[in-house]
Design a protein around this motif. Sequence first.
Motif, mmCIF file in Angstrom:
data_model
loop_
_atom_site.group_PDB
_atom_site.id
_atom_site.type_symbol
_atom_site.label_atom_id
_atom_site.label_comp_id
_atom_site.label_asym_id
_atom_site.label_seq_id
_atom_site.Cartn_x
_atom_site.Cartn_y
_atom_site.Cartn_z
ATOM 1 N N PHE A 111 0.804 -1.222 0.000
ATOM 2 C CA PHE A 111 0.000 0.000 0.000
ATOM 3 C C PHE A 111 0.843 1.282 0.000
ATOM 4 C CE2 PHE A 111 -3.077 -3.105 1.691
ATOM 5 C CZ PHE A 111 -4.076 -2.919 0.753
ATOM 6 N N GLU A 112 1.994 1.279 0.672
ATOM 7 C CA GLU A 112 2.799 2.494 0.756
ATOM 8 C C GLU A 112 3.767 2.608 -0.423
ATOM 9 O OE1 GLU A 112 4.275 6.095 2.216
ATOM 10 O OE2 GLU A 112 2.461 4.963 2.739
ATOM 11 N N VAL A 113 4.391 1.512 -0.798
ATOM 12 C CA VAL A 113 5.379 1.548 -1.881
ATOM 13 C C VAL A 113 4.714 1.420 -3.248
ATOM 14 C CG1 VAL A 113 7.440 0.447 -2.849
ATOM 15 C CG2 VAL A 113 7.172 0.632 -0.357
ATOM 16 N N CYS A 114 3.815 0.437 -3.378
ATOM 17 C CA CYS A 114 3.196 0.190 -4.688
ATOM 18 C C CYS A 114 2.045 1.146 -5.006
ATOM 19 C CB CYS A 114 2.689 -1.250 -4.765
ATOM 20 S SG CYS A 114 3.975 -2.494 -4.619
ATOM 21 N N LYS A 115 1.361 1.622 -3.962
ATOM 22 C CA LYS A 115 0.233 2.550 -4.150
ATOM 23 C C LYS A 115 -0.743 2.045 -5.230
ATOM 24 C CE LYS A 115 2.576 6.750 -2.570
ATOM 25 N NZ LYS A 115 3.413 6.022 -1.633
ATOM 26 N N PRO A 116 -1.414 0.937 -4.952
ATOM 27 C CA PRO A 116 -2.282 0.314 -5.968
ATOM 28 C C PRO A 116 -3.547 1.099 -6.258
ATOM 29 C CG PRO A 116 -2.599 -0.748 -3.852
ATOM 30 C CD PRO A 116 -1.446 0.206 -3.672
ATOM 31 N N LYS A 117 -4.030 0.934 -7.489
ATOM 32 C CA LYS A 117 -5.320 1.490 -7.895
ATOM 33 C C LYS A 117 -6.196 0.334 -8.376
ATOM 34 C CE LYS A 117 -3.096 5.723 -9.660
ATOM 35 N NZ LYS A 117 -1.716 5.216 -9.727
ATOM 36 N N LYS A 118 -7.485 0.473 -8.157
ATOM 37 C CA LYS A 118 -8.425 -0.567 -8.569
ATOM 38 C C LYS A 118 -8.285 -0.841 -10.068
ATOM 39 C CE LYS A 118 -13.331 -1.812 -8.424
ATOM 40 N NZ LYS A 118 -14.688 -1.382 -8.014
ATOM 41 N N GLY A 119 -8.262 -2.120 -10.413
ATOM 42 C CA GLY A 119 -8.171 -2.517 -11.812
ATOM 43 C C GLY A 119 -6.759 -2.705 -12.333
ATOM 44 N N GLU A 120 -5.750 -2.338 -11.535
ATOM 45 C CA GLU A 120 -4.374 -2.501 -11.995
ATOM 46 C C GLU A 120 -3.966 -3.973 -11.987
ATOM 47 O OE1 GLU A 120 -1.826 1.457 -11.501
ATOM 48 O OE2 GLU A 120 -2.141 0.423 -9.588
ATOM 49 N N ARG A 121 -2.938 -4.270 -12.807
ATOM 50 C CA ARG A 121 -2.459 -5.635 -12.967
ATOM 51 C C ARG A 121 -1.208 -5.822 -12.111
ATOM 52 N NH1 ARG A 121 -4.958 -3.813 -17.399
ATOM 53 N NH2 ARG A 121 -3.234 -2.409 -17.884
ATOM 54 N N VAL A 122 -1.285 -6.801 -11.197
ATOM 55 C CA VAL A 122 -0.249 -7.002 -10.177
ATOM 56 C C VAL A 122 0.389 -8.377 -10.348
ATOM 57 C CG1 VAL A 122 0.216 -7.171 -7.695
ATOM 58 C CG2 VAL A 122 -1.485 -5.516 -8.542
ATOM 59 N N PHE A 123 1.714 -8.411 -10.309
ATOM 60 C CA PHE A 123 2.455 -9.665 -10.345
ATOM 61 C C PHE A 123 3.235 -9.818 -9.050
ATOM 62 C CE2 PHE A 123 6.425 -11.966 -11.882
ATOM 63 C CZ PHE A 123 5.845 -13.229 -11.773
ATOM 64 N N VAL A 124 3.171 -11.014 -8.451
ATOM 65 C CA VAL A 124 3.846 -11.300 -7.187
ATOM 66 C C VAL A 124 4.738 -12.523 -7.359
ATOM 67 C CG1 VAL A 124 3.574 -11.732 -4.719
ATOM 68 C CG2 VAL A 124 1.797 -10.458 -5.957
ATOM 69 N N SER A 125 6.027 -12.387 -7.053
ATOM 70 C CA SER A 125 6.916 -13.553 -7.070
ATOM 71 C C SER A 125 6.984 -14.177 -5.677
ATOM 72 C CB SER A 125 8.314 -13.159 -7.553
ATOM 73 O OG SER A 125 8.859 -12.128 -6.750
ATOM 74 N N THR A 126 7.402 -15.445 -5.628
ATOM 75 C CA THR A 126 7.378 -16.220 -4.378
ATOM 76 C C THR A 126 6.017 -16.035 -3.716
ATOM 77 O OG1 THR A 126 9.702 -15.585 -4.150
ATOM 78 C CG2 THR A 126 8.777 -16.874 -2.388
ATOM 79 N N ALA A 127 4.986 -16.230 -4.500
ATOM 80 C CA ALA A 127 3.637 -15.859 -4.078
ATOM 81 C C ALA A 127 3.044 -16.768 -3.008
ATOM 82 C CB ALA A 127 2.706 -15.823 -5.295
ATOM 83 N N ALA A 128 3.645 -17.931 -2.780
ATOM 84 C CA ALA A 128 3.156 -18.809 -1.711
ATOM 85 C C ALA A 128 3.997 -18.668 -0.453
ATOM 86 C CB ALA A 128 3.155 -20.263 -2.181
ATOM 87 N N GLY A 129 4.907 -17.697 -0.442
ATOM 88 C CA GLY A 129 5.747 -17.453 0.724
ATOM 89 C C GLY A 129 5.054 -16.585 1.756
#
Length: 308
Positions: A111-129
């Motif tokens: 929330f502080e670094v990425c500052k997401p907006k609704k509808g944006e496309r997000v990729f997460v690595s090591t996503a089960a960590g």
Amino acid sequence: MAVTNKYIAIKNFINGVPKDSDFELKTESLSLSLEPVPSFLVIVKTLYLSIDPSQLNRMKEYSSSQKAISFATRINPGEVIDSIGVGRVVASNQTEFVKGFSGLTAYGGFFEVCKPKKGERVFVSTAAGSVGNLVGQYAKLSGCFVVGCTGTDQKVELLKEKLGFDDAFNYKKEPDLKLALKRYFPDGIDIYFDNVGGEMLEAVVENMNVQGRIAACGAISEYANTRNKKVSLSLIDIIYKRIIIQGFLTPDLMNMSEDFISATSAHICAGKIHVLEDVSFGLESVPTAFIGIFRGDNIGKKIVKISD
């Protein structure tokens, strides 16, 4: 009062992939005075220990991270390996303590670094960590399209079926990461929460959208890297797409602690966030638990239960 204290130490500096023979269980005798407890002393019984891959940088003979912040200082052979954990206060005259929150990394970083907006496309690595799984869940709650990558088909199914990721893939089955990301993000990536660094980061930059944001949280691909292979990021992409890449550490986010606890507790109680914990038992299991992280053995937050 004399007490026996056990702890884990390294036998030698670890400059590659950690192995069981790098660690030893040691015992020391401590003399504690309980009546009265000195004003500067807090006696704590350890109940749980957090197992974190970044500790490997502290076990190296040298890492640039060791001089960056106090909690990343080098651990010498024979010394206690200090760690974040949960403990019970046995005796103290103190009324205030600093508390650590592992999920704060995910919450504040997203929330502080990425500052997401609704509808944006997000990729997460090591996503089960421990961090990645929460980032993906926060992203879905924020109305984003979320794809995660992980290292086993079992974890891929967990991300999609239990945690609600829109899609996920096993990076070990993808011979070309750049093409894989083009397939999962035909319209590009707006936000990348990076837990691995390395070739994945290189592939992501090529697939980022204009004004994309990258939160550099971890670099596990580099912690035990013995090949000295350097990643080549496209500065043309970074400049012309105006991509922001920001590194951060959890202490940077302590001002968000109250918001994190309030929001996350409410989501957990409402069944909107699932908590993933991978628990081992006994101090003796700490080296195996730590080594397992680099094999991808854990699902969610890896912790070791020390005592009741």
